[in-house]
Design a protein around this motif. Structure first.
Motif, PDB file in Angstrom:
ATOM      1  N   ILE A 288       0.818  -1.225   0.000  1.00 39.09           N
ATOM      2  CA  ILE A 288       0.000   0.000   0.000  1.00 39.09           C
ATOM      3  C   ILE A 288       0.847   1.268   0.000  1.00 39.09           C
ATOM      4  O   ILE A 288       0.689   2.142  -0.853  1.00 39.09           O
ATOM      5  CB  ILE A 288      -1.008   0.050   1.171  1.00 39.09           C
ATOM      6  N   ILE A 289       1.790   1.396   0.954  1.00 41.36           N
ATOM      7  CA  ILE A 289       2.538   2.655   1.076  1.00 41.36           C
ATOM      8  C   ILE A 289       3.816   2.668   0.237  1.00 41.36           C
ATOM      9  O   ILE A 289       4.449   3.716   0.083  1.00 41.36           O
ATOM     10  CB  ILE A 289       2.900   2.962   2.546  1.00 41.36           C
ATOM     11  N   GLY A 290       4.210   1.517  -0.322  1.00 44.35           N
ATOM     12  CA  GLY A 290       5.436   1.480  -1.126  1.00 44.35           C
ATOM     13  C   GLY A 290       6.643   1.919  -0.312  1.00 44.35           C
ATOM     14  O   GLY A 290       6.889   1.426   0.795  1.00 44.35           O
ATOM     15  N   SER A 291       7.395   2.899  -0.852  1.00 49.62           N
ATOM     16  CA  SER A 291       8.580   3.430  -0.151  1.00 49.62           C
ATOM     17  C   SER A 291       8.231   4.672   0.667  1.00 49.62           C
ATOM     18  O   SER A 291       9.096   5.496   0.966  1.00 49.62           O
ATOM     19  CB  SER A 291       9.674   3.781  -1.168  1.00 49.62           C
ATOM     20  N   GLY A 292       6.950   4.800   1.019  1.00 47.51           N
ATOM     21  CA  GLY A 292       6.458   6.011   1.670  1.00 47.51           C
ATOM     22  C   GLY A 292       7.136   6.353   2.988  1.00 47.51           C
ATOM     23  O   GLY A 292       7.203   7.528   3.363  1.00 47.51           O
ATOM     24  N   LEU A 293       7.659   5.336   3.702  1.00 51.62           N
ATOM     25  CA  LEU A 293       8.309   5.617   4.986  1.00 51.62           C
ATOM     26  C   LEU A 293       9.564   6.463   4.819  1.00 51.62           C
ATOM     27  O   LEU A 293      10.016   7.098   5.773  1.00 51.62           O
ATOM     28  CB  LEU A 293       8.654   4.306   5.701  1.00 51.62           C
ATOM     29  N   GLU A 294      10.124   6.464   3.602  1.00 48.66           N
ATOM     30  CA  GLU A 294      11.316   7.281   3.345  1.00 48.66           C
ATOM     31  C   GLU A 294      10.981   8.766   3.289  1.00 48.66           C
ATOM     32  O   GLU A 294      11.878   9.610   3.322  1.00 48.66           O
ATOM     33  CB  GLU A 294      11.966   6.871   2.016  1.00 48.66           C
ATOM     34  N   PHE A 295       9.696   9.083   3.187  1.00 49.92           N
ATOM     35  CA  PHE A 295       9.295  10.487   2.994  1.00 49.92           C
ATOM     36  C   PHE A 295       8.345  10.962   4.084  1.00 49.92           C
ATOM     37  O   PHE A 295       7.449  11.765   3.855  1.00 49.92           O
ATOM     38  CB  PHE A 295       8.659  10.647   1.609  1.00 49.92           C
ATOM     39  N   VAL A 296       8.566  10.440   5.284  1.00 48.61           N
ATOM     40  CA  VAL A 296       7.781  10.869   6.437  1.00 48.61           C
ATOM     41  C   VAL A 296       8.488  12.047   7.096  1.00 48.61           C
ATOM     42  O   VAL A 296       9.712  12.075   7.192  1.00 48.61           O
ATOM     43  CB  VAL A 296       7.618   9.702   7.439  1.00 48.61           C
ATOM     44  N   GLY A 297       7.707  13.035   7.535  1.00 45.10           N
ATOM     45  CA  GLY A 297       8.294  14.174   8.245  1.00 45.10           C
ATOM     46  C   GLY A 297       7.937  15.493   7.600  1.00 45.10           C
ATOM     47  O   GLY A 297       7.030  15.588   6.770  1.00 45.10           O
ATOM     48  N   THR A 298       8.663  16.531   7.960  1.00 46.52           N
ATOM     49  CA  THR A 298       8.434  17.863   7.412  1.00 46.52           C
ATOM     50  C   THR A 298       8.933  17.940   5.978  1.00 46.52           C
ATOM     51  O   THR A 298       9.628  17.039   5.495  1.00 46.52           O
ATOM     52  CB  THR A 298       9.166  18.926   8.249  1.00 46.52           C
ATOM     53  N   SER A 299       8.600  19.035   5.287  1.00 45.95           N
ATOM     54  CA  SER A 299       9.082  19.218   3.913  1.00 45.95           C
ATOM     55  C   SER A 299      10.601  19.295   3.872  1.00 45.95           C
ATOM     56  O   SER A 299      11.225  18.917   2.879  1.00 45.95           O
ATOM     57  CB  SER A 299       8.457  20.472   3.290  1.00 45.95           C
TER      58      SER A 299
END
Length: 531
Positions: free
Chosen positions: A62-73
């Motif tokens: 579902i989230i793919g590699s999304g954990l790599e892009f968690v946090g602020t901008s």
């Protein structure tokens, strides 16, 4: 005591039928899901085989590699650069949910991709942006983009752009006056709002014939709405679970997006309505359709008037079409310029020796006079242009270009299957050590002509490249030169910032998380050192 419950045969029969039907529905549902899954896997077999050969960060359902892009901008920008340090410069994969993205940085590969007609589509990014800003030139699907590009190109040719000099000089004179309130103050201030007002007001007058100036409430509301909507698009871009429209619509209701859209479109629609009225009035009085409201405007085209003329000749542009192009023009014609000018001013404040060299070049051309800057002057601002380009190298306004492959594309080491999204991280290519020695240092000498000629053409692509490059790059470069030269003629700029203090954040465009904090002092219009 034993208690026996009596169940009638009719009830048992009904229950048995219900259980049988439930089982049948369950079996059919499972079978359909298996068929759908098999079909998806079959259709994706080439992508899955290709992805198996490519390194990349971990991926999850579902989230793919999304954990790599968690946090602020800021975290997102930082993590993305770290991924490139870990897996690059060779291509590596990033999973956007269940969709494959390939990160490509080498100039020779970028040249192939950006010029391949199967890679003109901007994919999901364009969809996300068009849902907010409409289908202007940047976000339009390919067939519409081809038509729009042909219509808009004449407005951005060299002859037309050179006629904007009077607007640029006028807006910059206001800019210099507005900055006077910051003189004598030892506290730093963020120069962003001052610079942004010049670029917004310049594009409003040049492209739309809108003459109102800096403190205009309509413009302020547009800019504020644009900023907030951009933040929401950025959130959606890095969180694939928000991609489905029905989920994002629910999310939007909680964030007040609908009101933001209303505020964003109010100003462009107001301009279109006013310009249509003026256009109709001119026709009534038997003037030529190009016969504008004052002598100055007669000498140059106005983008919105050109669209209205084409409409009059049978183009049948809808109000939404006009609005989408006006919104795109305002965003592209202000954001790019404002960000790069602010970064350039910050760089020159950090590197005083480079600032002195730029000022000396300006003094050599302009002297101590108060005359306005001419087109001929801008051609002579050679070192200033190198500084602008070096700023764009380190801080490209659009740090990542996105493309979506409609067919297979062969690059140096791979044949990339269709339906793959391509990430082109300009900011990473611009910082490759094999292209730019000491790549994190600010060094305008990187753009000495003899160095430029020895590098691959696609080692510097701040405005993208290929057929779908930025159509307004000549406009942007001219205004940036005039703005920076006018500013440095009148003020020296200083800061407590160091390069290590800059914290990049990514919100479709790149910015410094803490703004652009500087102080200014008046110039005495004398050379810094002997020429």
């Amino acid at each position: 005591m034993n208690v026996t419950f009596y169940t009638s045969p009719a009830y048992s029969h009904t229950l048995s039928n219900w259980q049988t039907k439930t089982e049948m529905v369950s079996y059919v549902t499972i079978l359909l899901l298996v068929i759908i899954w098999c079909r998806i896997k079959w259709n994706r077999r080439f992508i899955d085989r290709f992805a198996a050969k490519i390194p990349g960060p971990p991926s999850y359902p579902i989230i793919g590699s999304g954990l790599e892009f968690v946090g602020t901008s800021h975290d997102v920008m930082n993590n993305f650069i770290k991924l490139n340090e870990q897996y690059g410069p060779e291509p590596f994969k990033i999973w956007l949910g269940s969709s494959l993205a390939l990160n490509v940085t080498k100039p020779e590969d970028l040249q192939i991709i950006l010029n391949n007609s199967n890679a003109f589509d901007r994919g999901k990014l364009a969809e996300l942006m068009s849902s907010a800003f409409g289908e202007g030139l940047i976000t339009a699907p390919i067939p519409k983009w081809k038509v729009n590009r042909r219509i808009i190109s004449p407005f951005f040719n060299t002859s037309s752009i050179n006629k904007f000099m009077s607007i640029f000089n006028k807006k910059n004179a206001t800019f210099i006056l507005n900055l006077q309130k910051e003189l004598g103050d030892s506290e730093t201030f963020d120069i962003w709002n001052y610079v942004n007002s010049v670029s917004v007001n310049s594009i409003c007058e040049a492209a739309l014939g809108y003459h109102h100036d800096a403190q205009d409430k309509n413009i302020s509301e547009f800019i504020d709405s644009m900023k907030k909507i951009t933040e929401q698009i950025n959130v959606r871009l890095i969180k694939p679970w928000l991609y489905p429209d029905f989920i994002f619509n629910i999310y939007g209701k909680f964030t007040g997006l609908n009101q933001l859209y209303e505020n964003l479109f109010k100003f462009p629609e107001k301009i279109i309505k006013e310009r249509k009225s003026q256009y109709a009035q001119r026709k009534k009085t038997n003037h030529s359709s190009l016969n504008l409201t004052n002598n100055e405007e007669k000498q140059r085209p106005i983008f919105l008037d050109l669209l209205l003329e084409l409409n009059d000749e049978g183009a049948n542009f809808s109000n939404k079409y006009l609005r989408d192009e006006v919104v795109t023009m305002m965003i592209a014609g202000s954001e790019t310029i404002s960000i790069n000018v602010c970064f350039c001013i910050l760089m020159l404040a950090i590197y005083q020796d480079i600032q002195d060299k730029v000022y000396n070049e300006i003094y050599q051309i302009m002297g101590e006079s108060d005359r306005i800057i001419t087109i001929e002057d801008t051609v002579k601002f050679v070192y200033l242009e190198q500084c602008i380009k070096e700023t764009l190298r380190l801080y490209p306004v659009t740090p990542i270009i996105v493309r979506y492959l409609q067919d297979d594309v062969k690059i140096s080491n791979y044949t990339i299957p269709k339906d793959t999204t391509i990430f082109i991280p300009i900011i990473v290519t611009h910082r490759l050590a094999e292209l730019y020695p000491n790549p994190l240092e600010y060094n305008p000498d990187n753009f000495d002509p003899e160095k430029v000629v020895n590098r691959h053409k696609y080692s510097f692509i701040p405005f993208s490249d290929g057929p779908r490059n930025c159509i307004g790059q000549k406009y942007a470069m001219l205004l940036m030169k005039v703005l920076l030269a006018t500013f440095l003629r009148n003020y020296s700029v200083h800061t407590k910032y160091k390069m290590s203090d800059i914290k990049l954040k990514f919100e479709l465009s790149i910015k410094n998380a803490d703004g652009y904090q500087v102080t200014i002092r008046p110039r005495d219009r004398k050379p810094i050192y002997k020429i």
